[in-house]
Design a protein around this motif. Structure first.
Motif, mmCIF file in Angstrom:
data_model
loop_
_atom_site.group_PDB
_atom_site.id
_atom_site.type_symbol
_atom_site.label_atom_id
_atom_site.label_comp_id
_atom_site.label_asym_id
_atom_site.label_seq_id
_atom_site.Cartn_x
_atom_site.Cartn_y
_atom_site.Cartn_z
ATOM 1 N N ASP A 119 -49.292 -3.297 24.789
ATOM 2 C CA ASP A 119 -49.501 -2.532 23.664
ATOM 3 C C ASP A 119 -50.559 -2.992 22.825
ATOM 4 N N GLY A 120 -51.391 -3.884 23.282
ATOM 5 C CA GLY A 120 -52.493 -4.643 22.572
ATOM 6 C C GLY A 120 -53.410 -3.330 22.190
ATOM 7 N N TRP A 121 -53.645 -2.347 23.003
ATOM 8 C CA TRP A 121 -54.741 -1.484 22.553
ATOM 9 C C TRP A 121 -54.222 -0.679 21.150
ATOM 10 N N ILE A 122 -52.661 -0.410 21.251
ATOM 11 C CA ILE A 122 -52.301 0.246 20.246
ATOM 12 C C ILE A 122 -52.327 -0.396 18.757
ATOM 13 N N ASN B 106 -51.227 -0.657 34.160
ATOM 14 C CA ASN B 106 -50.896 -1.988 33.505
ATOM 15 C C ASN B 106 -50.488 -1.637 32.194
ATOM 16 N N VAL B 107 -50.472 -0.646 31.538
ATOM 17 C CA VAL B 107 -50.214 -0.197 29.921
ATOM 18 C C VAL B 107 -48.807 0.090 29.793
ATOM 19 N N TYR B 108 -48.136 0.043 30.987
ATOM 20 C CA TYR B 108 -46.598 0.843 30.920
ATOM 21 C C TYR B 108 -45.667 -0.641 31.225
ATOM 22 N N PRO B 109 -44.500 -0.570 30.365
ATOM 23 C CA PRO B 109 -44.065 0.299 29.491
ATOM 24 C C PRO B 109 -44.574 0.503 28.342
ATOM 25 N N ILE B 110 -44.878 1.356 27.531
ATOM 26 C CA ILE B 110 -45.521 1.349 26.240
ATOM 27 C C ILE B 110 -44.069 1.361 25.229
ATOM 28 N N PHE B 111 -44.420 0.357 24.245
ATOM 29 C CA PHE B 111 -43.317 0.078 23.321
ATOM 30 C C PHE B 111 -42.233 -0.603 24.034
ATOM 31 N N ALA B 112 -42.380 -1.420 24.896
ATOM 32 C CA ALA B 112 -41.355 -2.310 25.800
ATOM 33 C C ALA B 112 -40.230 -2.960 24.897
ATOM 34 N N GLU B 113 -40.743 -3.530 24.103
ATOM 35 C CA GLU B 113 -40.203 -4.547 23.074
ATOM 36 C C GLU B 113 -40.217 -3.902 21.669
ATOM 37 N N PRO C 215 -43.669 -6.017 18.118
ATOM 38 C CA PRO C 215 -45.036 -6.733 18.681
ATOM 39 C C PRO C 215 -46.192 -6.145 18.514
ATOM 40 N N VAL C 216 -46.179 -4.984 18.231
ATOM 41 C CA VAL C 216 -47.369 -4.139 18.007
ATOM 42 C C VAL C 216 -47.941 -4.429 16.659
#
Length: 363
Positions: free
Chosen positions: A39-42, A171-178, A182-183
């Motif tokens: 989620d670094g891109w977010i 590679n960007v999945y899953p989004i908001f996994a944690e 973390p975002v």
């Protein structure tokens, strides 16, 4: 007058874009992904949105005093003695920033390109170039940046374009996994590095010869720089995946090494590295120039050029001794630097803006 030169709005905008990208181009992907994972891109996108508010405060303060630098504003609002004291703190911040950016550049060169060459050699070379450019004044800085901007900005855009076939959106999945925490942990460092650092431009705005729509120019420059970093972070995740990105010292450069188009366009990372170095040098120049102007104005010097040489020596020395190694540099950039930079780029400007509004209401 400390500076007789002027720049136009477009030159200011280009300086802001390249300053914002600067050393963050190499460091931001690994530092953000280490905290936010896929989620670094977010995090980078959210940081860019929050930077709009940050820069709005800065430019609103500058609009209240259109012909004054940051030092002049502090002296007007806080009085001569306290204003000069705050000004000297900003001088240290800008010179410290310049030394850190120089260290980022020398770490990159000695780690990724010339590992057998002593760091001090590249620090001295950067100091010589810094001395030559600063003595040309703001017009020289603005024109040099304008001349090199196509090459500097093209470096990472070409990298991303040529690596499209290597991008894997899984590679960007899953989004908001944690979850969202973390975002946020990845977003906070971006506010200090690089967005709060743009406070340096409050030392430059009085030398812009076109004041109309200066707020939109100022904010859009930072936003375009932030969005460029957003695409860089997203690109490194898509190409390298999460683990290699967070473990890489210079993820963007490592990504560039993967360029291979038809087996005839390969090993282009040296040219791309040069574009990265030019962008880092622009940030180092602006930071140093702001620090020089602060000191000259605080001590009422008629010309800043006599103090350039000794301060270049100080910055070169600081760049070598500030951190023991590259790991310590990264750790400082992602922890201590955030509150430190926000003090100068958010807290103090917010207080000054509040004082300005309060004084206007009383009148």
């Amino acid at each position: 007058m400390l500076e007789n030169g002027v720049i136009n709005r477009f030159q200011l905008w280009l300086l802001e874009v390249n300053f914002t990208i600067g050393s963050a181009l190499l460091i931001i992907p690994s530092t953000i992904v280490a905290k936010s994972k896929q989620d670094g891109w977010i995090s980078m996108f959210l940081g860019t949105l929050l930077a709009i508010g940050l820069t709005y405060i800065m430019v609103s303060l500058a609009e209240q005093f259109p012909n004054q630098t940051l030092v002049g504003i502090t002296e007007t609002l806080l009085g001569t003695m306290l204003g000069k004291g705050i000004g000297l703190l900003y001088a240290w911040f800008f010179l410290h920033l310049s030394a850190l950016v120089m260290r980022n550049a020398t770490d990159f060169v000695t780690t990724a390109i010339f590992p057998e060459t002593p760091m001090i050699l590249f620090s001295i070379m950067a100091g010589v170039l810094l001395y030559m450019v600063i003595n040309q004044g703001i017009e020289g800085i603005g024109r040099s940046n304008e001349f090199f901007s196509l090459f500097t900005s093209g470096g990472f855009w070409i990298t991303l374009f040529l690596l499209i076939p290597e991008m894997k959106f899984k590679n960007v999945y899953p989004i908001f996994a944690e979850g969202f925490k973390p975002v946020l942990r990845g977003t906070v460092p971006t506010l200090g590095f690089p967005f709060a650092e743009t406070i340096a431009f409050l030392m430059i705005l009085p030398f812009v010869n076109q004041r109309k729509r200066i707020k939109s120019v100022f904010i859009s420059g930072v936003v375009v720089g932030g969005l460029s970093l957003f695409f860089v972070v997203l690109g490194t995740i898509l190409v390298l995946n999460v683990r290699p990105t967070e473990m890489s010292l210079f993820a963007t450069f490592n990504m560039a090494r993967l360029i291979d188009v038809g087996r005839f366009l390969t090993r282009v990372e040296a040219v791309i590295a040069l574009s990265y170095m030019l962008m880092i040098f622009i940030k180092m120049t602006i930071s140093f120039y702001a620090g020089i102007l602060v000191i000259a104005q605080v001590f009422h010097l008629s010309d800043y050029r006599p103090i350039v040489m000794p301060l270049v020596f100080i910055v070169v020395a600081l760049s070598v001794i500030l951190n023991k190694n590259i790991v310590e540099t990264f750790e400082f950039a992602t922890t201590t630097w955030t509150p430190y930079a926000l003090l100068f780029g958010f807290v103090i400007p917010s207080i000054l803006l509040a004082i300005s509004y309060f004084k206007q209401k009383r009148l």
